[in-house]
Write an enzyme that holds these catalytic residues in place. Sequence first.
Site, PDB file in Angstrom:
ATOM      1  N   ASP A 103       0.861  -1.175   0.000  1.00 40.92           N
ATOM      2  CA  ASP A 103       0.000   0.000   0.000  1.00 40.92           C
ATOM      3  C   ASP A 103       0.910   1.242   0.000  1.00 40.92           C
ATOM      4  O   ASP A 103       2.073   1.173   0.403  1.00 40.92           O
ATOM      5  CB  ASP A 103      -0.870  -0.036   1.269  1.00 40.92           C
ATOM      6  CG  ASP A 103      -1.641   1.247   1.481  1.00 40.92           C
ATOM      7  OD1 ASP A 103      -2.282   1.709   0.523  1.00 40.92           O
ATOM      8  OD2 ASP A 103      -1.595   1.795   2.615  1.00 40.92           O
ATOM      9  N   ASP A 115      -0.320   5.213   0.596  1.00 47.00           N
ATOM     10  CA  ASP A 115      -0.662   6.212   1.615  1.00 47.00           C
ATOM     11  C   ASP A 115      -0.716   5.608   3.014  1.00 47.00           C
ATOM     12  O   ASP A 115      -1.433   4.645   3.258  1.00 47.00           O
ATOM     13  CB  ASP A 115      -2.025   6.842   1.295  1.00 47.00           C
ATOM     14  CG  ASP A 115      -1.992   7.617  -0.010  1.00 47.00           C
ATOM     15  OD1 ASP A 115      -1.013   8.322  -0.243  1.00 47.00           O
ATOM     16  OD2 ASP A 115      -2.954   7.493  -0.795  1.00 47.00           O
ATOM     17  N   ASP A 143      -2.071  -0.514   5.953  1.00 44.82           N
ATOM     18  CA  ASP A 143      -2.400   0.150   7.217  1.00 44.82           C
ATOM     19  C   ASP A 143      -3.901   0.327   7.464  1.00 44.82           C
ATOM     20  O   ASP A 143      -4.296   0.682   8.569  1.00 44.82           O
ATOM     21  CB  ASP A 143      -1.727   1.539   7.285  1.00 44.82           C
ATOM     22  CG  ASP A 143      -2.406   2.555   6.374  1.00 44.82           C
ATOM     23  OD1 ASP A 143      -2.708   2.206   5.205  1.00 44.82           O
ATOM     24  OD2 ASP A 143      -2.648   3.691   6.817  1.00 44.82           O
TER      25      ASP A 143
END
Length: 267
Positions: free
Chosen positions: A6, A8, A212
């Site tokens: 991922d 961001d 996240d």
Amino acid sequence: IIIFTDLDGSLLNHDDYSFEGARPSLDRLREARIPLIFVTSKTRSEVERLQDAMRIREPFIVENGGGIFFPGNYRGFSFSGECLKDGDFVVLALGVPYDRIRGVFVTMKSRFKITGYGDLSPEEVAWLTGLSTAEARRAKVREFSEPFLLESVEDLPALEGLVKQKGMKIVRGGRFYHLIGAGQDKGAAVRGVRDIYRRNDGGGHIAIGIGDSENDLPLLQTVDIPVLIPHAERGFLDVSLPGLVKARESGCRGWNEAMRRILDELF
Ligand code: 2M8
Ligand code: MG
Ligand code: MG
């Protein structure tokens, strides 16, 4: 080894989008020629820009599994018939085209207090995200998903019920909800990429996956070594998976340190 990450809040800091703190591990991956595959909510246009900045030329997955992009003649790979040539890329579209997504979003707007990227100017997106206006413009070039804000979370179940009837679903990223096709997610796209590798290099590989937020769950569930980065504002996602590696801080520094630990153990 293949790494699926991922962007961001994971490889990029949540607030300033810096990846400086991840340089040592990024360099190590480049030297070892380990593929680093972005699996993001971002658009093709945003990813192209970031890959240039990081001097990376690898496949990537955009807009929550909406599309898989391979650079043309990547490592001499060949592709099946569902993959289409598009400029410099070979593209496998897994998601629903943006005009249909946006069409459903517009009908929902009459019943719920929601604001999508299609309703916002580049300046407004920049203000909401901390991206520059130029970056916000690239974030607005959507092909498979509509990021949006919801005024009251109590509306979410009703909204979810409605979009389900339209063959779509809602996932949650770091700041926004995303309206996407019911059949797409980061995990399905990662499986698609792994299949392409297996067909081309004949063997197996170990997949590391890093994320996240909620929309990263299918990604974490589909890899051999899942890595969880704490969200800058919400902390660790509530998830238990066998062999889960937890980073010690959020953003690129946490990414760097967790990656160093894993690579040290594997080599
Ligand atoms: C959006 O994606 C993030 C990913 O977690 C979010 O939901 O907060 C997307 O619009 C993406 O294109 C954009 O770059 C990003 C900026 O924070 O927000
Ligand atoms: Mg994230
Ligand atoms: Mg993301």
